[in-house]
Design an enzyme around this catalytic site. Structure first.
Site, PDB file in Angstrom:
ATOM      1  N   GLU A 139       1.602   0.823  -3.467  1.00 51.57           N
ATOM      2  CA  GLU A 139       1.933   0.799  -4.955  1.00 51.57           C
ATOM      3  C   GLU A 139       1.720   1.975  -5.620  1.00 51.57           C
ATOM      4  O   GLU A 139       2.003   2.272  -6.871  1.00 51.57           O
ATOM      5  CB  GLU A 139       1.145  -0.465  -5.775  1.00 51.57           C
ATOM      6  CG  GLU A 139       2.081  -1.680  -5.366  1.00 51.57           C
ATOM      7  CD  GLU A 139       1.458  -2.944  -6.139  1.00 51.57           C
ATOM      8  OE1 GLU A 139       2.414  -3.920  -6.338  1.00 51.57           O
ATOM      9  OE2 GLU A 139       0.330  -2.925  -6.559  1.00 51.57           O
ATOM     10  N   ASP A 150      -3.268 -10.310  -0.693  1.00 50.48           N
ATOM     11  CA  ASP A 150      -4.317  -9.134  -1.076  1.00 50.48           C
ATOM     12  C   ASP A 150      -5.660  -9.746  -0.654  1.00 50.48           C
ATOM     13  O   ASP A 150      -6.600  -8.980  -0.359  1.00 50.48           O
ATOM     14  CB  ASP A 150      -4.242  -9.044  -2.311  1.00 50.48           C
ATOM     15  CG  ASP A 150      -2.859  -8.175  -2.982  1.00 50.48           C
ATOM     16  OD1 ASP A 150      -2.265  -7.636  -2.048  1.00 50.48           O
ATOM     17  OD2 ASP A 150      -2.407  -8.687  -4.171  1.00 50.48           O
ATOM     18  N   ALA A 165      -6.329  -3.358  -6.782  1.00 46.09           N
ATOM     19  CA  ALA A 165      -7.533  -4.357  -7.616  1.00 46.09           C
ATOM     20  C   ALA A 165      -7.837  -5.577  -6.777  1.00 46.09           C
ATOM     21  O   ALA A 165      -8.822  -5.929  -6.741  1.00 46.09           O
ATOM     22  CB  ALA A 165      -6.996  -4.263  -8.998  1.00 46.09           C
ATOM     23  N   ASN A 166      -6.862  -6.538  -6.505  1.00 45.45           N
ATOM     24  CA  ASN A 166      -7.052  -7.707  -5.991  1.00 45.45           C
ATOM     25  C   ASN A 166      -7.643  -7.607  -4.849  1.00 45.45           C
ATOM     26  O   ASN A 166      -8.603  -8.476  -4.321  1.00 45.45           O
ATOM     27  CB  ASN A 166      -5.707  -8.462  -5.760  1.00 45.45           C
ATOM     28  CG  ASN A 166      -4.875  -8.599  -7.045  1.00 45.45           C
ATOM     29  OD1 ASN A 166      -5.373  -8.637  -7.881  1.00 45.45           O
ATOM     30  ND2 ASN A 166      -3.679  -9.036  -6.633  1.00 45.45           N
ATOM     31  N   GLY A 209      -0.560 -18.688   9.865  1.00 46.45           N
ATOM     32  CA  GLY A 209      -1.749 -17.811  10.296  1.00 46.45           C
ATOM     33  C   GLY A 209      -1.274 -16.388  10.224  1.00 46.45           C
ATOM     34  O   GLY A 209      -0.509 -15.844   9.372  1.00 46.45           O
TER      35      GLY A 209
HETATM   36  O1  RIB Z   1       0.144  -9.108  -4.596  1.00 44.80           O
HETATM   37  C1  RIB Z   1       0.118  -9.685  -5.827  1.00 44.80           C
HETATM   38  C2  RIB Z   1       0.109  -8.521  -6.835  1.00 44.80           C
HETATM   39  O2  RIB Z   1       1.295  -7.820  -6.650  1.00 44.80           O
HETATM   40  C3  RIB Z   1       0.004  -8.710  -8.430  1.00 44.80           C
HETATM   41  O3  RIB Z   1      -1.383  -8.929  -8.829  1.00 44.80           O
HETATM   42  C4  RIB Z   1       0.747  -7.750  -9.172  1.00 44.80           C
HETATM   43  O4  RIB Z   1       0.138  -6.872  -9.869  1.00 44.80           O
HETATM   44  C5  RIB Z   1       1.416  -6.877  -7.916  1.00 44.80           C
HETATM   45  O5  RIB Z   1       1.112  -5.732  -7.677  1.00 44.80           O
END
Ligand code: RIB
Length: 300
Positions: A145, A254, A49-50, A227
């Site tokens: 994940e 992310d 999502a991020n 970097g």
């Molecule tokens: O990379 C950060 C993310 O890792 C968080 O938003 C958490 O939900 C995990 O997935």
């Protein structure tokens, strides 16, 4: 690179989505210790999502494919992702599973994260409409994940460019690695995938070269304050990061992945995409929060 004309500017993220329960503390507790939070918040998170929110900063169109629970947290996540500009038509609510959750502590620029996968683990492949959406995208992004079978299925259906963020660290199948353009890793993930020590730009470039020799089409390694380095069939390079005071690095990796994917989707070469991703991540670590600390469209 495969299919550059494929849905130019569109990014599809196939990945995880979590409710982030964040506690700010003065220091990360030791095993067996209890500490009191100085502040707390709940927000949309999950690496997938991020990354989708981050891609929206630079890409023309971003869609997310994933799983939430058929619960209030699922509604919260769907609304939050939509409000950040992501197409959530293929975010599926599954019965009998709770939405994914992450328990995050942040202290003085450091964090610890424990993820409870929940609905993120409740699928094993793409359905036909998801596979078609993946096949039409310029760039497709995955992380680790979600179940490895979903990652492998996504890579196999990609006709454009497949980008894998190999985080959290874990094995990547040989067929999937061969489709990565690039595989994006931090220094720990790079060391784990190659068995090589990574401590500076030279050793990171050597390890990234070794990972490319394992089959990846290209490799990008993030190095925090140093970097990022990249290795492609045209050679290798390093993009330095500006010096910044780190307040909260949660989700900065992310942001890097999403901006890089978005830039590649709009046709930028790797060196420009990496430089922009480093610049974006440097902005976000200076403020508290995950997607709340991301720069907005036009700010890069
Ligand atoms: O990379 C950060 C993310 O890792 C968080 O938003 C958490 O939900 C995990 O997935």
């Amino acid at each position: 690179m495969a299919g550059a004309a494929q849905g130019t500017g569109t990014v599809v993220v196939v990945g995880s989505i979590n409710v982030d329960e964040v506690a700010e503390v003065e220091r990360i507790p030791r095993p067996g210790e209890t500490v009191l939070a100085t502040a707390s918040r709940r927000n949309v998170g999950g690496k997938g999502a991020n990354q989708a929110v981050a891609a929206c900063i630079v890409a023309d169109e971003v869609a997310f494919i994933g799983r939430v629970g058929a619960d209030a947290h699922g509604d919260f996540l769907r609304r939050g992702l939509h409000d950040h500009g992501v197409d959530v038509a293929m975010l599926v609510a599954v019965d009998g599973h709770e939405s994914g959750a992450a328990h995050i502590t942040v202290a003085d620029g450091e964090n610890t994260i424990v993820v409870v996968g929940g609905a993120n683990r409740a699928w094993d492949r793409l359905d036909d409409s998801e596979a078609a959406r993946v096949g039409a995208a310029a760039v497709v992004v995955c992380q680790l994940e979600i179940p490895p079978t979903v990652v492998d299925d996504t890579a196999a259906h990609t006709r454009g460019r497949f980008v894998l963020n190999a985080a959290p660290a874990g094995p990547v199948s040989a067929p999937t690695l061969r489709r990565c353009d690039p595989v994006i890793v931090n220094e720990h993930e790079l060391a784990e995938l190659t068995g090589q020590a990574v401590g500076d730009i030279a050793s990171a470039t050597a390890a990234a070269t070794a990972l490319r020799e394992q089959g990846a089409l290209s490799v990008v390694a993030t190095l925090g304050a140093s970097g990022a380095v990249w290795v492609t069939d045209d050679g290798s390079g390093h993009s330095p990061a500006p010096t910044v005071r780190v307040v909260d690095s949660t989700g900065a990796g992310d942001l890097f992945v999403g901006v890089l994917a978005g830039r590649l989707a709009t046709g930028e070469p790797m060196n420009i995409a990496v430089a922009d991703a480093v610049g974006a991540a440097s902005v976000s670590v200076g403020a508290a929060g995950t997607i709340d600390s991301y720069p907005v469209r036009g700010e890069l």
